[in-house]
Design a protein around this motif. Structure first.
Motif, short mmCIF file in Angstrom:
data_model
loop_
_atom_site.label_atom_id
_atom_site.label_comp_id
_atom_site.label_asym_id
_atom_site.label_seq_id
_atom_site.Cartn_x
_atom_site.Cartn_y
_atom_site.Cartn_z
N GLU A 1 36.00 41.31 37.81
CA GLU A 1 34.75 41.87 38.11
C GLU A 1 34.98 43.21 38.18
OE1 GLU A 1 32.44 39.89 41.34
OE2 GLU A 1 33.58 37.87 41.05
N GLN A 2 33.77 43.93 38.00
CA GLN A 2 33.64 45.18 38.00
C GLN A 2 32.34 45.67 38.16
OE1 GLN A 2 35.47 47.87 34.65
NE2 GLN A 2 36.29 49.05 36.19
N THR A 3 32.36 47.03 38.64
CA THR A 3 30.85 47.45 39.05
C THR A 3 30.48 48.86 38.35
OG1 THR A 3 30.81 46.36 41.51
CG2 THR A 3 29.39 48.03 41.11
N LEU A 4 29.38 49.02 37.78
CA LEU A 4 28.86 50.00 37.43
C LEU A 4 27.85 50.62 38.38
CD1 LEU A 4 28.58 49.93 33.51
CD2 LEU A 4 29.98 51.47 34.93
N MET A 5 27.93 51.29 39.20
CA MET A 5 26.93 51.92 40.01
C MET A 5 26.08 53.08 39.45
SD MET A 5 25.26 52.03 43.02
CE MET A 5 26.26 51.02 44.08
N VAL A 6 24.80 52.74 39.43
CA VAL A 6 23.74 53.60 38.77
C VAL A 6 23.00 54.35 39.91
CG1 VAL A 6 21.95 54.06 37.04
CG2 VAL A 6 23.50 52.32 36.92
N ARG A 7 23.04 55.86 40.00
CA ARG A 7 22.50 56.73 41.04
C ARG A 7 21.51 57.54 40.39
NH1 ARG A 7 22.88 60.75 44.72
NH2 ARG A 7 22.43 60.23 46.84
N SER A 8 20.34 57.68 40.56
CA SER A 8 19.39 58.40 39.63
C SER A 8 17.97 58.67 40.60
CB SER A 8 19.08 57.77 38.22
OG SER A 8 18.24 58.84 37.68
N GLU A 9 17.62 59.93 40.29
CA GLU A 9 16.33 60.37 40.98
C GLU A 9 15.15 59.95 39.83
OE1 GLU A 9 16.58 64.40 41.63
OE2 GLU A 9 17.85 64.17 43.35
N ASP A 10 15.53 59.81 38.74
CA ASP A 10 14.57 59.24 37.75
C ASP A 10 14.31 57.68 37.96
OD1 ASP A 10 12.77 58.81 35.52
OD2 ASP A 10 14.11 60.08 34.32
N GLU B 1 38.04 44.29 40.42
CA GLU B 1 38.79 43.40 41.09
C GLU B 1 39.28 42.19 40.13
OE1 GLU B 1 37.54 40.18 44.50
OE2 GLU B 1 36.09 41.79 44.00
N VAL B 2 40.77 42.02 40.28
CA VAL B 2 41.37 40.82 39.54
C VAL B 2 41.78 39.68 40.44
CG1 VAL B 2 43.20 40.57 38.01
CG2 VAL B 2 42.11 42.80 37.97
N ILE B 3 41.20 38.67 39.85
CA ILE B 3 41.75 37.28 40.81
C ILE B 3 42.49 36.31 40.00
CG2 ILE B 3 40.96 35.19 42.20
CD1 ILE B 3 38.34 36.98 42.68
N ASP B 4 43.75 36.01 40.41
CA ASP B 4 44.58 35.07 39.71
C ASP B 4 44.44 33.88 40.65
OD1 ASP B 4 46.37 33.62 38.66
OD2 ASP B 4 48.25 35.19 38.76
N ARG B 5 43.92 32.91 40.22
CA ARG B 5 43.74 31.78 41.24
C ARG B 5 44.83 31.01 41.67
NH1 ARG B 5 38.33 28.90 38.63
NH2 ARG B 5 38.26 27.86 40.72
N THR B 6 45.90 31.10 40.71
CA THR B 6 47.17 30.45 40.75
C THR B 6 47.93 31.08 41.89
OG1 THR B 6 48.45 31.50 39.16
CG2 THR B 6 47.40 29.48 38.49
N ALA B 7 47.59 32.20 42.15
CA ALA B 7 48.25 32.93 43.42
C ALA B 7 47.50 32.87 44.88
CB ALA B 7 48.10 34.45 42.99
N GLN B 8 46.49 31.95 44.73
CA GLN B 8 45.88 31.86 45.83
C GLN B 8 46.38 30.35 46.76
OE1 GLN B 8 41.67 31.50 44.66
NE2 GLN B 8 41.25 33.77 44.92
N SER B 9 47.03 30.59 47.76
CA SER B 9 47.80 29.55 48.20
C SER B 9 47.07 28.33 48.97
CB SER B 9 48.62 30.26 49.65
OG SER B 9 47.88 30.50 50.49
N TYR B 10 45.60 28.62 49.21
CA TYR B 10 44.96 27.63 49.72
C TYR B 10 44.06 26.79 48.66
CZ TYR B 10 41.37 31.25 48.50
OH TYR B 10 40.56 32.15 47.78
#
Length: 243
Positions: free
Chosen positions: A123-132, A102-111
């Motif tokens: 922001e980025q997410t690493l999802m870990v999915r494990s049975e261990d 996810e990329v946010i450019d704060r100058t592009a936010q009109s509000y």
């Protein structure tokens, strides 16, 4: 006249017998109805302490700055460092899934108006999915080392730690239902014994709903955040009571 009297006697006798038999059947019917209304409702409980068999752990990390290329480099470096961290804790690479950036450019936010110390937020997410689950649990307890290394974690996603699931309920159901039923019958037998009666058959039965609870009962402790859980079922059974 004597002949008429002798003829009417058998009819009177038959009527009397019929009335007597009718009364007997009616009486028996009332007895069965009253007996049928005599029942006891008991509950049988079965519990098992279990270990979670699946862990889900979203690790969301953030980088910010005014130069987009620099921020992108930082997010890539952080991602590589988190992956090395997970590998060092014995978590397989195929258990780690890279999710959306996810990329946010704060100058592009009109509000929003004005200048910003950090224009770009990635922001980025690493999802870990494990049975261990034990490896995930140990790694989550060492998450502070990532913060010490300068990685900024989004507390909304990463701060609460892994979510632990238990998917082995179907294997436990037959044994636990049998135990709950057995416990319910023992309670009913004790009640019948104490009341000087005999225990009859089942009038009605409700298997109950299986629930997975936090093993450690304490305020603010959520079941899905505990690696050890308690599976519980309460069966409700009605038994006839016989004299």
């Amino acid at each position: 006249m004597p002949e008429s009297t002798s003829t009417s006697l058998p009819f009177a006798l038959l009527i009397a017998i019929g009335i007597a038999l009718g009364g007997w059947f009616i009486g028996e019917g009332f007895v069965e109805a009253r007996t049928g209304d005599r029942f006891v409702t008991v509950k049988g409980v079965s519990e098992r302490d279990v270990l979670a068999d699946m862990a889900l752990w979203p690790i969301r990390f953030v980088a910010s700055g005014n130069n987009l290329d620099t921020v992108q480099d930082k997010i890539r470096q952080d991602r590589s460092q988190i992956q090395r961290f997970l590998t060092a804790h014995g978590i397989a690479e195929d258990a780690i899934e890279l999710q959306n950036l996810e990329v946010i450019d704060r100058t592009a936010q009109s509000y929003q108006a004005g200048s910003y110390e950090n224009r770009f937020i990635l922001e980025q997410t690493l999802m870990v999915r494990s049975e261990d689950v034990m490896k995930i649990n140990r790694a989550s307890q060492d998450i502070g080392s990532l913060v010490e290394a300068g990685i900024i974690l989004n507390s909304q996603y990463s701060g609460s730690g892994p979510t632990y699931l238990f998917n082995g309920l179907s294997d436990l159901k037959p044994e636990m239902i049998a135990e709950a039923t057995r416990n319910a019958r023992e309670s009913a037998q004790q009640f019948a014994h104490d009341s000087g009666s005999d225990l009859g058959g089942i009038r009605n039965a409700n298997q109950g709903v299986f629930v997975i609870l936090a093993r450690d009962k304490a305020p603010m402790l959520q079941e899905e955040k505990q690696i050890r859980k308690t599976v519980r079922v309460v069966s409700t059974i009605e038994y006839y009571i016989e004299d």
